[in-house]
Each structure stands twice: as C-alpha cells, then as structure tokens.
Design a protein around this motif. Structure first.
Motif, short mmCIF file in Angstrom:
data_model
loop_
_atom_site.label_atom_id
_atom_site.label_comp_id
_atom_site.label_asym_id
_atom_site.label_seq_id
_atom_site.Cartn_x
_atom_site.Cartn_y
_atom_site.Cartn_z
N LYS A 148 12.95 -0.58 17.27
CA LYS A 148 12.54 0.80 17.05
C LYS A 148 13.77 1.63 16.72
O LYS A 148 14.68 1.76 17.54
CB LYS A 148 11.84 1.37 18.29
CG LYS A 148 10.51 0.68 18.60
CD LYS A 148 9.84 1.29 19.83
CE LYS A 148 8.51 0.60 20.11
NZ LYS A 148 7.85 1.16 21.33
N ASP A 160 -1.99 -7.35 15.24
CA ASP A 160 -2.33 -5.94 15.05
C ASP A 160 -1.11 -5.03 15.19
O ASP A 160 -1.09 -3.91 14.67
CB ASP A 160 -3.39 -5.51 16.07
CG ASP A 160 -4.77 -6.07 15.73
OD1 ASP A 160 -4.94 -6.50 14.57
OD2 ASP A 160 -5.64 -6.08 16.61
N SER A 161 -0.08 -5.50 15.88
CA SER A 161 1.11 -4.67 16.09
C SER A 161 1.84 -4.37 14.79
O SER A 161 2.71 -3.51 14.74
CB SER A 161 2.07 -5.36 17.06
OG SER A 161 2.54 -6.59 16.52
N GLN A 186 0.67 -2.96 12.24
CA GLN A 186 0.21 -1.70 11.64
C GLN A 186 1.29 -0.62 11.77
O GLN A 186 1.86 -0.41 12.84
CB GLN A 186 -1.08 -1.24 12.32
CG GLN A 186 -1.77 -0.08 11.64
CD GLN A 186 -2.33 -0.45 10.27
OE1 GLN A 186 -2.34 -1.61 9.89
NE2 GLN A 186 -2.76 0.54 9.52
N ASN A 187 1.57 0.04 10.65
CA ASN A 187 2.56 1.14 10.57
C ASN A 187 4.01 0.67 10.72
O ASN A 187 4.89 1.48 11.04
CB ASN A 187 2.24 2.22 11.61
CG ASN A 187 0.90 2.88 11.36
OD1 ASN A 187 0.57 3.19 10.22
ND2 ASN A 187 0.13 3.08 12.42
N TRP A 188 4.26 -0.59 10.44
CA TRP A 188 5.66 -1.04 10.36
C TRP A 188 6.33 -0.34 9.18
O TRP A 188 5.73 -0.17 8.11
CB TRP A 188 5.72 -2.54 10.15
CG TRP A 188 5.61 -3.33 11.43
CD1 TRP A 188 5.27 -2.87 12.66
CD2 TRP A 188 5.84 -4.73 11.55
NE1 TRP A 188 5.27 -3.90 13.57
CE2 TRP A 188 5.62 -5.05 12.92
CE3 TRP A 188 6.20 -5.73 10.68
CZ2 TRP A 188 5.76 -6.35 13.40
CZ3 TRP A 188 6.34 -7.03 11.15
CH2 TRP A 188 6.12 -7.34 12.50
N LYS A 189 7.60 0.01 9.36
CA LYS A 189 8.35 0.67 8.28
C LYS A 189 9.78 0.13 8.24
O LYS A 189 10.40 -0.12 9.27
CB LYS A 189 8.41 2.19 8.49
CG LYS A 189 7.07 2.90 8.42
CD LYS A 189 7.25 4.41 8.57
CE LYS A 189 5.92 5.13 8.56
NZ LYS A 189 5.14 4.85 9.80
N ARG A 193 11.70 2.68 0.70
CA ARG A 193 10.97 2.30 1.91
C ARG A 193 9.98 1.19 1.61
O ARG A 193 9.40 1.11 0.52
CB ARG A 193 10.22 3.52 2.46
CG ARG A 193 9.30 3.20 3.64
CD ARG A 193 8.48 4.39 4.07
NE ARG A 193 9.30 5.39 4.75
CZ ARG A 193 8.79 6.49 5.31
NH1 ARG A 193 7.48 6.73 5.23
NH2 ARG A 193 9.58 7.34 5.92
N LYS A 234 6.56 -0.39 3.77
CA LYS A 234 5.75 -0.15 4.97
C LYS A 234 4.47 -0.97 4.93
O LYS A 234 3.97 -1.33 3.87
CB LYS A 234 5.42 1.34 5.10
CG LYS A 234 4.72 1.96 3.91
CD LYS A 234 4.52 3.45 4.15
CE LYS A 234 3.82 4.10 2.94
NZ LYS A 234 3.60 5.55 3.16
N THR A 294 0.74 -0.71 6.03
CA THR A 294 -0.37 0.14 6.47
C THR A 294 -1.65 -0.36 5.83
O THR A 294 -1.63 -0.92 4.73
CB THR A 294 -0.14 1.61 6.09
OG1 THR A 294 0.10 1.70 4.68
CG2 THR A 294 1.03 2.21 6.85
N ASN A 295 -2.78 -0.14 6.52
CA ASN A 295 -4.08 -0.57 6.01
C ASN A 295 -4.07 -2.06 5.63
O ASN A 295 -4.62 -2.46 4.61
CB ASN A 295 -4.49 0.28 4.80
CG ASN A 295 -4.65 1.74 5.17
OD1 ASN A 295 -5.13 2.07 6.25
ND2 ASN A 295 -4.22 2.62 4.27
N TRP A 325 1.21 -4.49 2.58
CA TRP A 325 2.54 -3.95 2.35
C TRP A 325 2.55 -3.08 1.09
O TRP A 325 1.94 -3.44 0.09
CB TRP A 325 3.56 -5.07 2.18
CG TRP A 325 3.94 -5.75 3.46
CD1 TRP A 325 3.39 -6.90 3.97
CD2 TRP A 325 4.95 -5.34 4.37
NE1 TRP A 325 3.99 -7.22 5.17
CE2 TRP A 325 4.95 -6.28 5.43
CE3 TRP A 325 5.85 -4.28 4.41
CZ2 TRP A 325 5.82 -6.18 6.51
CZ3 TRP A 325 6.71 -4.18 5.48
CH2 TRP A 325 6.69 -5.12 6.52
#
Length: 497
Positions: free
Chosen positions: A40, A89-90, A92-95, A114, A116, A118-119, A122
C-alpha cells in the motif's frame, strides 16, 4: 579476501550519472504500488540501470518485477497477476503508478502513467518498449520441455540452412559468464519461424552433443545472451531468480554482463534473487528488499532479511553498518557474562541509512515478536536516538579507531601488550619488535583505513585479515573496559538475560 568486481567503479559512476541526468530514450524511473497484493503506497525508484530485488519467499519480489513489466503494453498483466475467480477478489481497484522516460512522447521530461485493475480487467496506457522476460522455466531441462519432444528422437533431422553458428558477440559474452569455450556451439531452428531453437555443443575432441546433454544453467545463459544481444537499445530486461541453475561465480558474471549491456545498449535490467553473490557487483542504490509489504533500498546480506521480519530465534536483533562493526559488537557481547549471546544476533546492513530504517521498521512491526537496536559507526550522518533505539560506536571510523587506540598503547613505554598482540597475530613472542615496526609503518603509509588490517596481514606473511582484526579487537577490549561497557549498555537498555 574482499570481492573485486571486473566492472570498474568509473563505469558504475557513469551509469549512475546517466540515470540522474535522464539521458535515455526509454527508461522506467519509478513504480508505486497502491495497492498491489499487500503493498500500500510503496514506491521503488530505479536509480541504477541494473536493479536487484531481494526478499524472502512471498515477500513481493515478483510483484515488483510484474509491476515494472506492466508499464509496457507488450507485457500481459496476467503473466504476473492472474485472477482466479472469487478467490482473487482482492485484485479489485489495484493500481500501479509509473514515472518513466519515453522521448517519443516527451522529448524533454519524464511522464506519468497508470495501470489499474477495475471491473475485472486491466486498463493501461499504451506505452511501447521492447521487453525481454526470462522466467524460472528457462532452466527446465530440454528433455522435459514439450516444444523439444520431436527433437528427442533418433530420426530428428534439419536441413543445413536451419543450423547457425553463434554470433561472435554472443560467444564472447556467454563464455565469460560460463567460463568455457563456446566457439563450436550452434543453434538450430526447430520450427519454421525460429521461435523454438535447440542448441548444440562440441567437446575439445570435436564430439558433438545436443542441448539434451547441457546443464540447465549453461543452456539458459546462452539463450538469454542470444536474446539480450538481439534487443534494440533502450530495452527492458526482466529476470526471475537470476541465480537459478548457476554457480555463484557465474551468477556474479551474469550481473556484470547486465551492467555491461546497460552501458553498451542503454538497456535497463531488473532481476529478483535470493543470492548474495548476485548483489556483489552492484552499488547500494541498485538493491531493494521487498519484505512484509515494505520496500527498503540499500545493500544488505540476504540472510539478514529474516531478522528484518522477525524470523529469528534471537530475542534481540542488532543492526550495524558492516562486517567490522559486526565483529566489534560481537566481541563486546562475548566479554559480558550478563548478556546471553545465544539470544542476541548481530546483522550487517551495508550502510547506515538502511541499518537505521530496518531497525525502525522492525520495532514498529507487531508481527516480529522480538526487539531490535541499531548501532551505527561514529562518523555516521544519521542521528542517534534513545527513543528509536539508535546508538553510535565510539570514535569515528571503526577500523581507524580500534587500530589507533591499540597502536597508542603498544607505543607506550609502560605497555606490555605488544607481546600478547604478537602471539595473537600468529608470530613468535620474540618477533614483537618487528611486529611493532610493521604496525607503525602501515599506519604511516596507509591512505584507506578500511585496508589497515589487510595490509598488516600481508606484511606479516599473509595472515588472514580476520585474524588481524580479531587480534586488535581482543587487545582493545582488555585496554578499554569502560568503552566495552558503554557498547554493551546499548544492548542492556533493551534486553538483558
């Protein structure tokens, strides 16, 4: 004997300056993971064109390698970050945020991009760069690889136009790494497009043999060099577990080769490793450790990673800057009956900054289960702090301090320690005047205090540097018990039996 790389320091300096000056057509400057797996808001900077990522199993080394590759559209994110239904599921919203150089997009400055997730997919900016990825599968023996199944037959045959001598630049590079003559080696295009190649070699007697009889390391090195030498300038090279299948000397030479390639082809290389040998040719800023979802920059012993994460049996971990500081502190501990040395471990970190930072992280991490302190050299620019459990050794440079304190005493008319020191240096008691003369001469002519003890050892008849250091430390302990108590007090403030 201290390691001496075949890469000149002037080349290391030149490559560092090139990165600092951003004199590249394409270069990955920085990667920030927020979040990726357990990371993080963690950032890695690539301050040297060859970067090593070290860490324990599961520490996040491959995540860094994958994040770096995903900066470029030619690398599929699924190669490193595959999703397995509801079990991932973890993701989701990786960036992943990047700072990079691409002169075709911005001729004057770096750019920010960037990637990421999402949905359930990638999304990335389409940044192009030639990327060569070498995974751990490269060392799987040829007879276990599916693509070579048709070659494992007495009927296997190819026409002469599919057999090629290795290019001279490939031969030169690969044989320096492997330490063997490769002039009679060839590569065979097994398929029509040349994507599957089989190597052949030859003994000194001219007997030919195929890749099925190569060592795994030998095959992988030749094929890696073949690929790397074919890359255009400004390419990115990613290698998983660089030491895989290699002898320690070959591992060192492979890293030296990557530094050479960085110089010749303006390339950038990032590799993961569990090997201390792979770190030897690199400057401190080229090494990052990934552990417990944290990054630390700086050269350290791979074994020390267990101490950073608390994976040690000792009740107290002590982080110091280098080998001599480690010897000094351990020598003091051994002389104090109130300290159970079996429950204390001293770890060298190869620098004051990383020693202080890993100590801070260790004491803030609730999962470590033991305490730590940091003992820096007296000339460190880092501040000591009782609150942060950071202390300093007496004097300035440890080697010069111990040497000079002992020298002052043996030159004293009332001192009798020269006899004891002479015996400890593996010389006869009657040689004490000669030993005293040598010690004084070395101090008079020495320009680098790090070499004091090795110079003494050579002049005494190739006595080990470790023996000389140990002898001086033992004499110093008997002469300065108050200083010994001071150093041990750092330990007792945190832990005592």
């Amino acid at each position: 004997m201290a390691f001496q790389s075949e890469i000149r320091q002037s080349l290391i300096n030149r490559l560092t300056e090139k990165v600092n000056g951003r004199n590249y057509g394409k270069y990955l400057n920085k990667v920030r993971l927020n979040p990726i797996r357990g990371f993080k808001d963690e950032t890695i900077t690539f301050d040297f064109p060859v970067t090593a990522i070290i860490g324990p199993n599961g520490g996040g080394k491959t995540s860094v390698l994958g994040a770096a590759g995903c900066a470029y559209i030619s690398v599929r994110p699924g190669r490193f970050f595959a999703k397995s239904g509801r079990f991932d599921d973890s993701m989701q919203n990786w960036k992943i945020n990047y700072e990079l150089i691409d002169r075709s997009i911005n001729p004057n400055d770096s750019i920010n991009r960037r990637a990421k997730f999402t949905n359930f997919k990638w999304t990335r900016d389409r940044i192009s760069r030639n990327v060569a990825l070498f995974g751990v599968s490269r060392t799987v023996p040829a007879n276990e690889r599916k693509e070579f199944s048709k070659c494992a037959s007495g009927r296997f045959h190819v026409t002469e136009d599919r057999i090629f001598q290795l290019e001279q630049n490939v031969i030169d590079a690969a044989q320096k790494i492997l330490g063997k003559d490769l002039n009679n080696y060839t590569r065979i295009n097994v398929d029509d497009n040349g994507k599957v190649t089989l190597l052949t070699g030859s003994t000194n007697e001219g007997v030919q043999f195929s890749e099925f009889h190569f060592g795994a390391g030998e095959s992988s090195i030749i094929k890696m060099v073949l690929k790397i030498e074919s890359l255009p300038d400004n390419s990115l090279i990613l290698i998983e577990e660089i030491e895989n299948g290699l002898h320690p000397i070959a591992t060192i030479r492979m890293v030296e080769y990557l530094i050479d390639v960085a110089s010749r082809k303006s390339s950038q290389a990032i590799f993961t490793t569990h090997s201390n040998d792979a770190l030897l040719p690199l400057p401190s800023k080229a090494i990052w450790s990934a552990t417990n979802n944290k990054f630390f920059q700086g050269k350290l012993d791979v074994k020390s990673l267990r101490a950073i994460t608390g994976q040690v049996d000792a009740k107290l971990a002590i982080f110091v800057e280098d080998d001599f500081a480690k010897m000094w502190v351990e020598s003091c501990i051994a002389s104090d009956s109130e300290i159970n040395y079996e429950e204390v471990q001293v770890h060298k970190m190869e620098g004051d900054g990383i020693a202080k930072s890993v100590n801070k992280y260790h004491n803030m991490n609730p999962t470590t289960g033991n305490s730590s302190i940091c003992i820096l050299d007296g000339d460190s620019q880092q501040n000591d702090s009782e609150e942060e459990k950071v202390y300093k050794l007496p004097g300035e440079s440890p080697e010069a301090y111990i040497f000079d304190e002992v020298l002052e005493n043996i030159n004293s008319e009332t001192d009798s320690m020269i006899g004891e020191l002479t015996i400890a240096l593996h010389r006869k008691f009657e040689d004490q005047e000669e030993v005293k003369s040598i010690i004084n001469h070395v101090r008079l002519t020495n320009r680098d205090y790090h070499l004091l003890f090795s110079q003494i050892g050579k002049k005494l008849g190739f006595i080990s540097e470790i023996v000389v250091k140990s002898a001086f430390l033992n004499i110093w302990k008997t002469q300065y018990p108050d200083q010994v108590q001071l150093i041990n007090s750092f330990i007792k403030k945190t832990w005592i039996r």
